[in-house]
Write an enzyme that holds these catalytic residues in place. Structure first.
Site, PDB file in Angstrom:
ATOM      1  N   ALA A  18       0.813  -1.227   0.000  1.00 17.93           N
ATOM      2  CA  ALA A  18       0.000   0.000   0.000  1.00 17.93           C
ATOM      3  C   ALA A  18       0.842   1.271   0.000  1.00 17.93           C
ATOM      4  O   ALA A  18       0.305   2.360  -0.209  1.00 17.93           O
ATOM      5  CB  ALA A  18      -0.933  -0.007   1.199  1.00 17.93           C
ATOM      6  N   HIS A 240      -1.274  -7.354 -22.778  1.00 23.37           N
ATOM      7  CA  HIS A 240      -2.234  -6.322 -23.204  1.00 23.37           C
ATOM      8  C   HIS A 240      -2.671  -6.489 -24.666  1.00 23.37           C
ATOM      9  O   HIS A 240      -3.859  -6.473 -24.976  1.00 23.37           O
ATOM     10  CB  HIS A 240      -1.640  -4.926 -23.034  1.00 23.37           C
ATOM     11  CG  HIS A 240      -1.156  -4.637 -21.650  1.00 23.37           C
ATOM     12  ND1 HIS A 240      -1.873  -4.989 -20.532  1.00 23.37           N
ATOM     13  CD2 HIS A 240      -0.037  -4.026 -21.184  1.00 23.37           C
ATOM     14  CE1 HIS A 240      -1.203  -4.619 -19.452  1.00 23.37           C
ATOM     15  NE2 HIS A 240      -0.090  -4.027 -19.820  1.00 23.37           N
TER      16      HIS A 240
HETATM   17  P1  NAP Z   1       6.880  -0.546  -5.502  1.00 26.18           P
HETATM   18  O1  NAP Z   1       6.678   0.906  -5.669  1.00 26.18           O
HETATM   19  O2  NAP Z   1       8.266  -1.076  -5.473  1.00 26.18           O
HETATM   20  O3  NAP Z   1       6.142  -0.958  -4.137  1.00 26.18           O
HETATM   21  C1  NAP Z   1       6.272  -2.234  -3.605  1.00 26.18           C
HETATM   22  C2  NAP Z   1       5.417  -2.354  -2.359  1.00 26.18           C
HETATM   23  O4  NAP Z   1       5.622  -3.666  -1.844  1.00 26.18           O
HETATM   24  C3  NAP Z   1       5.770  -1.380  -1.250  1.00 26.18           C
HETATM   25  O5  NAP Z   1       4.605  -0.975  -0.593  1.00 26.18           O
HETATM   26  C4  NAP Z   1       6.621  -2.234  -0.330  1.00 26.18           C
HETATM   27  O6  NAP Z   1       6.537  -1.839   1.010  1.00 26.18           O
HETATM   28  C5  NAP Z   1       5.949  -3.563  -0.463  1.00 26.18           C
HETATM   29  N1  NAP Z   1       6.846  -4.649  -0.092  1.00 26.18           N
HETATM   30  C6  NAP Z   1       8.055  -4.947  -0.618  1.00 26.18           C
HETATM   31  N2  NAP Z   1       8.568  -6.033  -0.005  1.00 26.18           N
HETATM   32  C7  NAP Z   1       7.669  -6.413   0.931  1.00 26.18           C
HETATM   33  C8  NAP Z   1       7.622  -7.462   1.877  1.00 26.18           C
HETATM   34  N3  NAP Z   1       8.618  -8.343   2.008  1.00 26.18           N
HETATM   35  N4  NAP Z   1       6.536  -7.553   2.653  1.00 26.18           N
HETATM   36  C9  NAP Z   1       5.513  -6.687   2.546  1.00 26.18           C
HETATM   37  N5  NAP Z   1       5.501  -5.665   1.666  1.00 26.18           N
HETATM   38  C10 NAP Z   1       6.563  -5.542   0.863  1.00 26.18           C
HETATM   39  O7  NAP Z   1       6.116  -1.389  -6.598  1.00 26.18           O
HETATM   40  P2  NAP Z   1       4.869  -0.936  -7.506  1.00 26.18           P
HETATM   41  O8  NAP Z   1       5.387  -0.166  -8.665  1.00 26.18           O
HETATM   42  O9  NAP Z   1       3.842  -0.316  -6.641  1.00 26.18           O
HETATM   43  O10 NAP Z   1       4.373  -2.334  -8.075  1.00 26.18           O
HETATM   44  C11 NAP Z   1       3.637  -3.249  -7.295  1.00 26.18           C
HETATM   45  C12 NAP Z   1       3.168  -4.394  -8.196  1.00 26.18           C
HETATM   46  O11 NAP Z   1       2.339  -3.864  -9.233  1.00 26.18           O
HETATM   47  C13 NAP Z   1       4.298  -5.120  -8.937  1.00 26.18           C
HETATM   48  O12 NAP Z   1       3.913  -6.469  -9.132  1.00 26.18           O
HETATM   49  C14 NAP Z   1       4.347  -4.426 -10.285  1.00 26.18           C
HETATM   50  O13 NAP Z   1       4.884  -5.247 -11.282  1.00 26.18           O
HETATM   51  C15 NAP Z   1       2.871  -4.183 -10.508  1.00 26.18           C
HETATM   52  N6  NAP Z   1       2.578  -3.081 -11.423  1.00 26.18           N
HETATM   53  C16 NAP Z   1       2.998  -1.824 -11.160  1.00 26.18           C
HETATM   54  C17 NAP Z   1       2.683  -0.793 -12.025  1.00 26.18           C
HETATM   55  C18 NAP Z   1       3.109   0.616 -11.748  1.00 26.18           C
HETATM   56  O14 NAP Z   1       2.747   1.495 -12.540  1.00 26.18           O
HETATM   57  N7  NAP Z   1       3.829   0.897 -10.669  1.00 26.18           N
HETATM   58  C19 NAP Z   1       1.939  -1.057 -13.195  1.00 26.18           C
HETATM   59  C20 NAP Z   1       1.505  -2.356 -13.428  1.00 26.18           C
HETATM   60  C21 NAP Z   1       1.822  -3.363 -12.539  1.00 26.18           C
HETATM   61  P3  NAP Z   1       7.742  -1.073   1.756  1.00 26.18           P
HETATM   62  O15 NAP Z   1       7.908   0.200   1.042  1.00 26.18           O
HETATM   63  O16 NAP Z   1       7.250  -0.926   3.134  1.00 26.18           O
HETATM   64  O17 NAP Z   1       8.939  -1.950   1.607  1.00 26.18           O
END
Ligand code: NAP
Length: 484
Positions: A18, A240
C-alpha cells in the site's frame, strides 16, 4: 447522460504494497473516486499493509498526500477526502515473516467479504497467499487480486498459478490486466455483440486485416532495469495486446458471464499459428536529439531486449483464415497512441474504375488513447458539380463528446477494483488464459534468443524500424500513421 452508481456490498479490502507506486498512483486514488461517487458503503474498510512500520494516522497522511498529488483539486473536496481517509487503517507486515498477521485478522470483520490486493512483486504472491491461509485470514468467500507481470514465461506462470491455487480456488483469483478495465476495451464487446451491424461482416470474407498499435512516446529511462529483463514482447504483447486481439477475434460467447467470455478468449489464443521469425521485427531506439539510446537507458550496452516489436499473426480457424492480424508496440515512437484498426476489403465489383485512386477503403478504428472513441472511414461522393468524384470521410465519435467527460474518464483501476468487490471476474484473466498466452509467446522468444538476433535500431520519434513498415508492405498493406 448520468452514470448509474450501484453501491457494492460492505467489504474489507487489504492492500499489500500500500505504500508502493501503484497503490499511491492508481489504486488508492481510484478507491477515493468510487467513494466520492457513492459506490462504497459507509462502513467499507480499507487496510493498507507494507513492510514499513507506521501508525494508521501516518498512513492516512501518506494516502492524503498521494490523492493530493494524483487527483485534480476540484475532484477532492476536503470534507470528502477526510471522510475517505477515516475508512483507512494500516498494519505493518513483512510478507515473508509471520508477524503482523494476527493484528490483521483482528481488524477484519468475520462476516464481511474480504479482498486481498497484492500490489507487490510477484515473488511475494506465494508467501502472502500461504500466510493468509495458514493464519486463517482467507475465508472461502475471500478474493485475491494479483498484479502483472504474471510470470516471465510459461514455467514461472504455472508456478505462480500453483502457488495461488494451493490456497485459493480459481473463482477467488483476480489476475489484473488493466487494459481490460479501459472503457473502450469493454466497448469492443458491446460494439461487436450488442449491434447487428458489424457481426455479419466480422470475418475473413469481409475483413482484409486488423492492425493493433500501442505506441508510447517516452522511452524506458527510470525503469530500465525492470524493462530490460522483460522487453516489448513480455511487457506488452503477451498480455495487453493479446487481450485486445482476443476481444476482436473471439466468437460471440453464449452469455456475458466470466467463464463464457474467457472460454472464447482462450480458444483464440489456442488457435494462433506459430509465428516464424521472418514475420517478427524487433527494434531498439537509438540516441536522438532529446534522448539517450535504449542501451544508455537500461545501462546495458550489450542488451538484445526489444523496445519495439511488430509482428504478423494468423488465427487458424474458419472465421479468420487468411486475414492477418498485425501487432505493433514500442517505446519512443512518434506519439502516444493505442488503437485497433479493422480494415475491410474493397467492394467485390468496382463501378467507379477511375474514381477510386488513393482510396484506402472502409476501416473501423477503435481508439483506446488519446480521446477514446470510434471512427468509421467511409467513401462518399465529393460534393459539388463536376461529375462523380469519390472521397473518404471519417464518421468520428469521441466518447467524451458523446457521453460526457465524467462518464468516460474513469480509470481502469477504479472499475476493476469495484468488479473484484462485486465478485465479477469477466475482466480478469483466468489461469489457463495466461498460460496459453505464454505457451504461444515462449517459442518465439526462444527462437530469437537461439538465433542470437539483435534488434534493429530505430530513430526516436519515428514509427519504428523500416523493417516493420516492410512487414506490412510485403502484403501490399500499410500501417496507419502513429499520431497525426
Ligand atoms: P513498488 O513501488 O516497489 O512498491 C512495492 C510495495 O511492496 C511497497 O509498498 C513495499 O513496502 C511492499 N513490499 C516490498 N517487499 C515487501 C515485503 N517483504 N513484505 C511486505 N511488503 C513488501 O512497486 P509498484 O510499482 O507499486 O508495483 C507493485 C506491483 O504492481 C508489482 O507487481 C508491479 O509489477 C505491478 N505493477 C505496477 C505498475 C506501476 O505502474 N507501478 C503497473 C503495473 C503493474 P515497503 O515500502 O514498506 O517496503
Amino acid at each position: 447522460m448520468v452514470a448509474r452508481v450501484i453501491p457494492v456490498e460492505p467489504f474489507d479490502l487489504v492492500i499489500f504494497g500500500a505504500t508502493g507506486d501503484l497503490a499511491r498512483r492508481k489504486i488508492l486514488p481510484g478507491l477515493f473516486h468510487r467513494f466520492r461517487a457513492g459506490q462504497m458503503p459507509s462502513d467499507a474498510k480499507i487496510i493498507g499493509s507494507a513492510r514499513s512500520e507506521m501508525e494508521s494516522a501516518e498512513f492516512r497522511t501518506l494516502v492524503g498526500a498521494a490523492i493530493a498529488e494524483f487527483v485534480a483539486p476540484d475532484l477532492r473536496p476536503q470534507d470528502q477526502l477526510d471522510a475517505f481517509l477515516q475508512r483507512l487503517d494500516y498494519v505493518h507486515i513483512d510478507a515473508t515473516g509471520d508477524t503482523g498477521w494476527d493484528a490483521l485478522q483482528k481488524i477484519l470483520r468475520p462476516d464481511t467479504i474480504r479482498t486481498f490486493y497484492l500490489s507487490v512483486s510477484p515473488a511475494l504472491f506465494g508467501a502472502i497467499a500461504e500466510r493468509l491461509s495458514t493464519h486463517a485470514i482467507a475465508t472461502p468467500q475471500s478474493r485475491i487480486v494479483v498484479e502483472k507481470p504474471f510470470g516471465h514465461d510459461l514455467e514461472s506462470a504455472r508456478a505462480l498459478n500453483r502457488d495461488l491455487l494451493r490456497h485459493f480456488d480459481e473463482a477467488q483469483i483476480y489476475r489484473i490486466d488493466h487494459y481490460l478495465g479501459k472503457e473502450t476495451v469493454q466497448n469492443l464487446m458491446a460494439l461487436r455483440f450488442a449491434n447487428s451491424l458489424f457481426e455479419p461482416l466480422w470475418n475473413a470474407t469481409h475483413i482484409d486485416h486488423v492492425q493493433i498499435t500501442v505506441a508510447e512516446s517516452l522511452g524506458v529511462a527510470g525503469r530500465g532495469g525492470y524493462y530490460d529483463q522483460s522487453g516489448a514482447m513480455r511487457d506488452m504483447v503477451q498480455n495487453h495486446l493479446m487481450q485486445l486481439l482476443c476481444l476482436i477475434a473471439m466468437e460471440p460467447p453464449s452469455k456475458f458471464t466470466p467463464n463464457s467470455v474467457r472460454d472464447e478468449k482462450v480458444k483464440v489464443i489456442e488457435a494462433l499459428d506459430p509465428v516464424p521469425l521472418r514475420d517478427i521485427v524487433r527494434g531498439q531506439y537509438r540516441t536522438g536529439r532529446d534522448n539517450q539510446s535504449y542501451f544508455d537507458d537500461v545501462e546495458n550496452p550489450d542488451s538484445r531486449t526489444e523496445s519495439f516489436i511488430a509482428m504478423k499473426l494468423t488465427v487458424g480457424n474458419w472465421r479468420w483464415a487468411n486475414t492477418p492480424f498485425y501487432l505493433r508496440t514500442g517505446k519512443h515512437l512518434r506519439d502516444r497512441v493505442s488503437e485497433i484498426a479493422v480494415i475491410f476489403k474493397d467492394p467485390p465489383h468496382n463501378i467507379f474504375p477511375n474514381k477510386m485512386e488513393g482510396r484506402k477503403g472502409n476501416a473501423l478504428i477503435i481508439r483506446l488513447q488519446p480521446d477514446e472513441g470510434i471512427t468509421l472511414r467511409t467513401t462518399i461522393k465529393e460534393p459539388g458539380p463536376g461529375g462523380m468524384r469519390l472521397t473518404e470521410v471519417a464518421m468520428d465519435m469521441s466518447f467524451a463528446d458523446a457521453l460526457g467527460k465524467d462518464l468516460t474518464s474513469q480509470d481502469a483501476y477504479e472499475r476493476l477494483v469495484m468488479d473484484v468487490i462485486r465478485g465479477d471476474q469477466t475482466l480478469f484473466m483466468r489461469g489457463d488464459e495466461v498460460e496459453a498466452a505464454w505457451a504461444w509467446a515462449d517459442p518465439m522468444i526462444a527462437a530469437w534468443e537461439e538465433a542470437g538476433q539483435r534488434p534493429m535500431l530505430y530513430d526516436p520519434g519515428s514509427s519504428g524500424p523500416e523493417e516493420a513498415l516492410m512487414l506490412m508492405h510485403q502484403g501490399g498493406r500499410r500501417w496507419r500513421p502513429i499520431g497525426d
